[in-house]
Each structure stands twice: as structure tokens, then as C-alpha cells.
Write a protein that holds these residues in place. Sequence first.
Motif, short mmCIF file in Angstrom:
data_model
loop_
_atom_site.label_atom_id
_atom_site.label_comp_id
_atom_site.label_asym_id
_atom_site.label_seq_id
_atom_site.Cartn_x
_atom_site.Cartn_y
_atom_site.Cartn_z
N ALA A 108 0.86 -1.18 0.00
CA ALA A 108 0.00 0.00 0.00
C ALA A 108 0.90 1.23 0.00
O ALA A 108 1.07 1.88 1.03
CB ALA A 108 -0.91 -0.01 1.23
N SER A 110 2.46 4.66 0.14
CA SER A 110 1.93 5.95 0.57
C SER A 110 3.06 6.92 0.90
O SER A 110 2.82 7.95 1.50
CB SER A 110 1.00 5.78 1.77
OG SER A 110 1.73 5.42 2.91
N GLY A 111 4.29 6.59 0.52
CA GLY A 111 5.38 7.55 0.73
C GLY A 111 6.25 7.23 1.91
O GLY A 111 5.86 6.49 2.81
N LEU B 201 7.13 12.73 14.05
CA LEU B 201 6.06 12.41 13.10
C LEU B 201 4.73 12.33 13.83
O LEU B 201 4.68 11.95 15.00
CB LEU B 201 6.34 11.06 12.42
CG LEU B 201 7.49 11.00 11.41
CD1 LEU B 201 7.79 9.55 11.05
CD2 LEU B 201 7.16 11.80 10.16
N ALA B 233 10.41 4.32 8.19
CA ALA B 233 8.94 4.34 8.25
C ALA B 233 8.46 4.76 6.87
O ALA B 233 8.84 5.82 6.37
CB ALA B 233 8.46 5.31 9.32
N ALA B 234 7.70 3.88 6.25
CA ALA B 234 7.22 4.16 4.89
C ALA B 234 5.99 3.32 4.64
O ALA B 234 5.86 2.21 5.17
CB ALA B 234 8.29 3.84 3.85
N ASP B 235 5.09 3.86 3.81
CA ASP B 235 3.93 3.09 3.36
C ASP B 235 3.12 2.53 4.54
O ASP B 235 2.58 1.43 4.47
CB ASP B 235 4.37 1.94 2.44
CG ASP B 235 5.17 2.45 1.23
OD1 ASP B 235 4.96 3.63 0.87
OD2 ASP B 235 5.97 1.69 0.69
N GLY B 236 3.07 3.32 5.63
CA GLY B 236 2.25 2.91 6.77
C GLY B 236 2.85 1.80 7.60
O GLY B 236 2.13 1.17 8.40
N LEU B 237 4.14 1.53 7.43
CA LEU B 237 4.82 0.46 8.18
C LEU B 237 6.13 0.99 8.73
O LEU B 237 6.79 1.82 8.10
CB LEU B 237 5.15 -0.72 7.25
CG LEU B 237 3.99 -1.51 6.68
CD1 LEU B 237 4.48 -2.39 5.54
CD2 LEU B 237 3.37 -2.37 7.78
N LEU B 260 2.33 -1.36 12.20
CA LEU B 260 1.56 -0.44 11.37
C LEU B 260 1.73 0.97 11.92
O LEU B 260 1.82 1.17 13.14
CB LEU B 260 0.08 -0.80 11.40
CG LEU B 260 -0.30 -2.10 10.68
CD1 LEU B 260 -1.77 -2.44 11.00
CD2 LEU B 260 -0.10 -1.97 9.18
N MET B 261 1.77 1.92 11.03
CA MET B 261 1.84 3.32 11.45
C MET B 261 0.72 4.08 10.75
O MET B 261 0.94 4.72 9.72
CB MET B 261 3.20 3.91 11.11
CG MET B 261 3.40 5.28 11.70
SD MET B 261 4.99 6.01 11.22
CE MET B 261 4.69 6.29 9.48
N ARG B 263 -1.54 6.91 9.64
CA ARG B 263 -1.21 8.34 9.56
C ARG B 263 -1.98 9.10 10.63
O ARG B 263 -3.17 8.91 10.80
CB ARG B 263 -1.59 8.87 8.19
CG ARG B 263 -0.77 8.24 7.09
CD ARG B 263 0.08 9.29 6.43
NE ARG B 263 1.10 8.67 5.61
CZ ARG B 263 2.02 9.36 4.95
NH1 ARG B 263 2.07 10.65 5.07
NH2 ARG B 263 2.91 8.75 4.22
#
Lengths: 264, 264
Positions: A108, A110-111, B201, B233-237, B260-261, B263
Motif C-alpha cells: 500500500a 503511501s510515501g 512524526l 517508516a514508509a507506506d504505513g509500516l 503499522l503506522m 497516519r
Amino acid sequence: MASEFESVTAVRAMGGGRYEAEIAAGWDIGGNANGGYVLAIAARAMAAEVGRPPLTVTAHYLAPAPAGPCEVDVEVHRSGRRTATIGASLRQGDRTLVQVLGTFADPAPSGVDLADGSPPDLPPYESCVRASTAEPGFVPPIQDRLDARLRPGDAGFRTGSPTGRAEIAGWFALGDRGPIDAIGLLLAADAFPPAVFNSGLPVAWVPTLELTVHVRALPAPGPLACTFRTRFAADGLLEEDGEMWDADGRLVAQSRQLALMPRG
Amino acid sequence: MASEFESVTAVRAMGGGRYEAEIAAGWDIGGNANGGYVLAIAARAMAAEVGRPPLTVTAHYLAPAPAGPCEVDVEVHRSGRRTATIGASLRQGDRTLVQVLGTFADPAPSGVDLADGSPPDLPPYESCVRASTAEPGFVPPIQDRLDARLRPGDAGFRTGSPTGRAEIAGWFALGDRGPIDAIGLLLAADAFPPAVFNSGLPVAWVPTLELTVHVRALPAPGPLACTFRTRFAADGLLEEDGEMWDADGRLVAQSRQLALMPRG
């Protein structure tokens, strides 16, 4: 047309979570198939069962894996909207060779929010040392299936000139330059010589007990820049941490393994 | 007399690899039991089944774990001379909360060969910040069961003053100063606030998908000096790597988790 890596990790669904596959000859170290390679076979079956690629997988190695037919029994522990958690046993007859636990999910993107680290500083692929042929000494057969290239100097352990630091960096590519998918990253995570070989410690072999790989992104085409490093070796055990970066300079996988270090 | 930690991770063998246990109240973050704590319950059952402590365990978290009775089903994949590889499912009713794969083995101390790293530079335990009470802001209930102490400054994220680096260091101790065994190390690996909270963040919570802990040695008595760090930390992970050191300055555990991170 399937790449060689796709062919040698292909699985046939037999129903009920059972898959048949073949551990190919030539992907071994002294007759024992490479740990990343057999994990890739198990992960193909797991991915087929849930229709998603691996996100994080852990393999425990129970017995050496000779070439030949094998079966993978897949058990889905949970399949949710975003992720599926799955176990798998890779067997030859009654003998379990590898036990795997993984969570599978579609990426997924998302940056990038945080990146405290960068790819290893490597000469161009062509200037690096072909892992399979450039140096004398024992070279495991699997290195002929790959086209990994080591940072100049990092192959010196083969000729009695280790760098003195338990680190090996280089480029990872498949021998036929086939694409590297999420399952190819599992192979990349275990495809280099053990980093501890450059420490100068008297270590002859380093059988993997456990390997965990986090797939952080799907790689852009091209070889992967990789670093593997061991920081702690004690009581006959060591960890090895890996980072794999794609041609766009993006971290695509992290790995850690716990391995036995029999005294040389 | 059992320590509190021993009591709240106790398991009762029911035969056939099944164990009954209780997820105690007060070991949670917002009603969801701490991941290291529920892993410790599963690992007690696994250790009981094979009579050996954990060496490397991986937990995948499938569902939140409210307090209450639970069952652990243990499956021995292989039990050899030195190691045993085991799977476990921790369940409440039909619902699997945590799936675990581990290799268990008695420690075999034989000396340190390589140590490229050292404990974090921490003020004495008494001079560090009690994780449970020193700062305003939300403090998870589990911090009242522990007596972890954070490096001065590292708790600043609670008052809007993160350090700007995704790292948290401090001392780990149990609330009653009970001994920390191999299973206690699994708790220590997940007992600190997420390191990413110090990055600046906008992250409100960081649910663990997967946690792997390598037990590298049994700790000497006393609090453990710990460092936890997130680099990517990228793409919610994100991953979080931990190191735990005992009073003798010896590395006793390494951990890595994938979380999981969402947003913020």
C-alpha cells in the motif's frame, strides 16, 4: 515465459492447502538447498493460498533440504481485509524441513516518512566481483544460479584476506536477470556469503536457525544493493542483519537471521 | 513465591498440547493486552511443553487481546537433541489472538567472540524517568505493572517535546523487581513506548504486526539497559529494533518488530 527463479519455486495446488513442488538441484550449499530458496518455495505456496505477496515471513530450519520433490502444507490462521496470517510446513515425506509463519498483504504505497540510513556505497555492478567465479576457494553451487557481485575486497575472505569487519556488501541479481518480486527478496536475504566470514574469526559454516524478512516495498527493475552485517557472536550463535535497496535508492527489504556458529 | 510476572503468565497443562491461562487485567494499552505480555504467556506454554526456554520466537498479532481466560495450543514441529521448534496459537474461544513460531533451547554459554556495540549510555536507574508517572499525558496501564525508567529527555514526546530522533532508551525492570528470565526478555522487548514517538512524526499509535525476539543470554540480576530505534517508516509500516543489556554489560536479547503506522 517464466524466469528460472519462477520455475524453480513453482508450486502445484493439490487442494486442502497442500502444494507440491520440487527443490531444484544446483541451489545448494554442499547438498543442502539454500535457506532463502526453500523459504521462497514455501512462500509461493502461501501466497497462492491467499492471493497476496509476503509482507513479513519467518522461517525456522529443522533439517537439511536435499534436492527432490517436496510438499508444502499451508494453514491460514486468519485472512482479513488487509492482511492474512499463514503457517506453512515444507516437507519431504514425513520429514519437516522448514516451518514458516508469515503475514501476507498487498503493498500500500503511501510515501516515505523516515529513512535513517542509505544504500551501501558500491562501485557499479560491472565493477564488482562476481560472487561465483572471481575468487578461488569453495563457492557454493547456488552462486552459479545467481549473479551476485561483491564489493571489491569483500570476497577476500576466500583467499585468507578478510576485511576484519563482519560485513559483506554487493549487488544481488538473478542469473538470468529475471525480475525480483517480493518472493525474490526472500532469496536475496540469504544469498550472500555469511558476513562473519569477513570478521577473521575461525568460522567454517553458519547454518541458519531462523530467518525473518520484512518486505518493505516491491523493487524497481535492476540489481539490488545489499548489505549484510553481524554485530554480535557469542555462545555459538550470531545474528546477521540485511538491508536490500532497489535501483531507485529505496529500502525494499530488511532481514535478520539467527545462525549457529560452530567453533572452527 | 512466584513473582507477579510469573503469576500473570502462568499456564495450566490440560494435555495434548493444550494450556489454559489468563490474560490479566492491567497489562494493557487501552484495553488491548501488551504484545510482549501475551507472547510471554504463549512462550510459557511452549517452554512447558518441551522443558526448554525460548531462543528465538516470532509472534504475529491477529486480534486485540482483552483481559480474560485464554487457551494456548502448542504443536511441537521437531524436538531434537539441542533445539525444539514449536508453534502455538493463543486463543479466546474461536478467536486466535496471537500465532507464534519459536525455537527453544537451553543456553550453552561459551564466551563472546564478537561484540560490535555496547549498552546505551544511561544515567543510574534512580536518575531516570519513571515511565509510568513522571510525565503527564496518556500512560498505558501496563506501565504501572513495570518499573521501566526512561533516559531523561526521552519521555519528552508526552509533553510535545520529542527528541527528533526515533529512539528511546532506558532501564527495564518488573514492578515488584522480580527476576527477568528468558520469557521476561520477551516482555522487555515490547515494554517501552514506541521509539517513533520521539521522531516528531504525527503518530498516535503503532500496533505491532510481528515481533521477533532472539534471546542471546540469560540476564544477570538487576534492571536491563535497553535501546529501541526505528530507522525506516514508509507506506504505513515501520520496523523497531531493540537491544537489551544486563547489569554485566552483556547483550541478552535483540528484538525487531514490524508495526503499522496509521497516519496521524
